[in-house]
Design a protein around this motif. Sequence first.
Motif, PDB file in Angstrom:
ATOM      1  N   THR A  77       0.835  -1.195   0.000  1.00  0.00           N
ATOM      2  CA  THR A  77       0.000   0.000   0.000  1.00  0.00           C
ATOM      3  C   THR A  77       0.874   1.250   0.000  1.00  0.00           C
ATOM      4  OG1 THR A  77      -1.944   1.007   1.061  1.00  0.00           O
ATOM      5  CG2 THR A  77      -0.212   0.185   2.524  1.00  0.00           C
ATOM      6  N   GLY A  78       0.249   2.396   0.025  1.00  0.00           N
ATOM      7  CA  GLY A  78       0.978   3.662   0.048  1.00  0.00           C
ATOM      8  C   GLY A  78       0.263   4.753  -0.718  1.00  0.00           C
ATOM      9  N   LEU A 102       0.080 -11.198  -4.678  1.00  0.00           N
ATOM     10  CA  LEU A 102       0.354  -9.823  -4.276  1.00  0.00           C
ATOM     11  C   LEU A 102      -0.914  -9.001  -4.378  1.00  0.00           C
ATOM     12  CD1 LEU A 102       2.340  -7.518  -3.527  1.00  0.00           C
ATOM     13  CD2 LEU A 102       2.795  -7.247  -5.974  1.00  0.00           C
ATOM     14  N   HIS A 103      -1.318  -8.390  -3.266  1.00  0.00           N
ATOM     15  CA  HIS A 103      -2.440  -7.458  -3.264  1.00  0.00           C
ATOM     16  C   HIS A 103      -1.893  -6.047  -3.112  1.00  0.00           C
ATOM     17  CE1 HIS A 103      -5.886  -5.372  -0.928  1.00  0.00           C
ATOM     18  NE2 HIS A 103      -6.028  -5.173  -2.227  1.00  0.00           N
ATOM     19  N   ILE A 104      -2.131  -5.207  -4.102  1.00  0.00           N
ATOM     20  CA  ILE A 104      -1.713  -3.809  -4.070  1.00  0.00           C
ATOM     21  C   ILE A 104      -2.957  -2.949  -3.871  1.00  0.00           C
ATOM     22  CG2 ILE A 104      -0.549  -1.953  -5.312  1.00  0.00           C
ATOM     23  CD1 ILE A 104       0.813  -4.142  -7.025  1.00  0.00           C
ATOM     24  N   VAL A 170      -3.136 -13.783  -9.723  1.00  0.00           N
ATOM     25  CA  VAL A 170      -1.912 -13.773  -8.912  1.00  0.00           C
ATOM     26  C   VAL A 170      -1.585 -12.382  -8.382  1.00  0.00           C
ATOM     27  CG1 VAL A 170      -0.960 -15.769 -10.116  1.00  0.00           C
ATOM     28  CG2 VAL A 170      -0.344 -13.467 -10.884  1.00  0.00           C
ATOM     29  N   LEU A 171      -2.108 -11.359  -9.034  1.00  0.00           N
ATOM     30  CA  LEU A 171      -1.886  -9.979  -8.589  1.00  0.00           C
ATOM     31  C   LEU A 171      -3.211  -9.243  -8.624  1.00  0.00           C
ATOM     32  CD1 LEU A 171       1.020  -7.587  -9.571  1.00  0.00           C
ATOM     33  CD2 LEU A 171      -1.351  -6.780  -9.602  1.00  0.00           C
ATOM     34  N   ILE A 206     -10.484 -12.089  -0.128  1.00  0.00           N
ATOM     35  CA  ILE A 206      -9.167 -12.148  -0.775  1.00  0.00           C
ATOM     36  C   ILE A 206      -8.302 -13.213  -0.103  1.00  0.00           C
ATOM     37  CG2 ILE A 206      -7.065 -10.866  -1.318  1.00  0.00           C
ATOM     38  CD1 ILE A 206      -8.823  -8.294  -1.261  1.00  0.00           C
ATOM     39  N   ILE A 207      -8.266 -13.189   1.218  1.00  0.00           N
ATOM     40  CA  ILE A 207      -7.490 -14.177   1.966  1.00  0.00           C
ATOM     41  C   ILE A 207      -7.998 -15.586   1.674  1.00  0.00           C
ATOM     42  CG2 ILE A 207      -6.973 -15.048   4.275  1.00  0.00           C
ATOM     43  CD1 ILE A 207      -5.310 -12.613   3.600  1.00  0.00           C
TER      44      ILE A 207
END
Length: 213
Positions: A77-78, A102-104, A170-171, A206-207
């Motif tokens: 995150t960010g 990868l979760h962004i 995957v992302l 998501i998890i």
Amino acid sequence: MKKLVFFGILFFWNLGFSQEIALAKYAGGGDWYANPTSLPNLVKYCNQTINTKISPKVATVEVGSVEIFSYPFIHMTGHGNVVFSPNDVENLRNYLTSGGFLHIDDNYGMDEYIRKEIKKIFPTNDLKEIPSNHEIFQGPNLFPNGLPKIHEHENGRPQALGIFIENKLVLLYTFECDLGDGWEDKEVHNDPDSVREKALKMGANIINYVFKN
């Protein structure tokens, strides 16, 4: 070698050992450390509601480190700039093609930077919007309209965008949503309980997707 490391650890997850998730640390000046209470709260919620066995200790891993292969789920995150070095790119590509996820989550201000960096990882794969009938929205909590809106940024609709490898997600890039803000302690943003619950339920989906696929 990295793929062998990942699959070796995956074997132990499938035996029912306690799982761990991690927060991604990256270069570029962006605040990768934003939302410090979000992942611990999500872990607690998942363990209580969907019977996961995730360690309450959330690790921090650098995206260019082999340590990322120890975690089936990494959250990023960010609000600002993101820069992946060539080593970061290769490491993330190997991780994601080996079974990692990868979760962004754009915390507002990350979008213009992260899309270019994702393209470095998968130059021939485009981010695709995930349809509302995808399994990530179907259970254990139903989201018939897809990704929920948690915080308003620029009056845009929330979008769940993904990279798929052999039809497996995957992302996941969540944009105009701010799931992570909804996972934070209540006093951080003073969100209504209904909004926080919605964010946590989507996080649990998501998890659930990551650990069952």
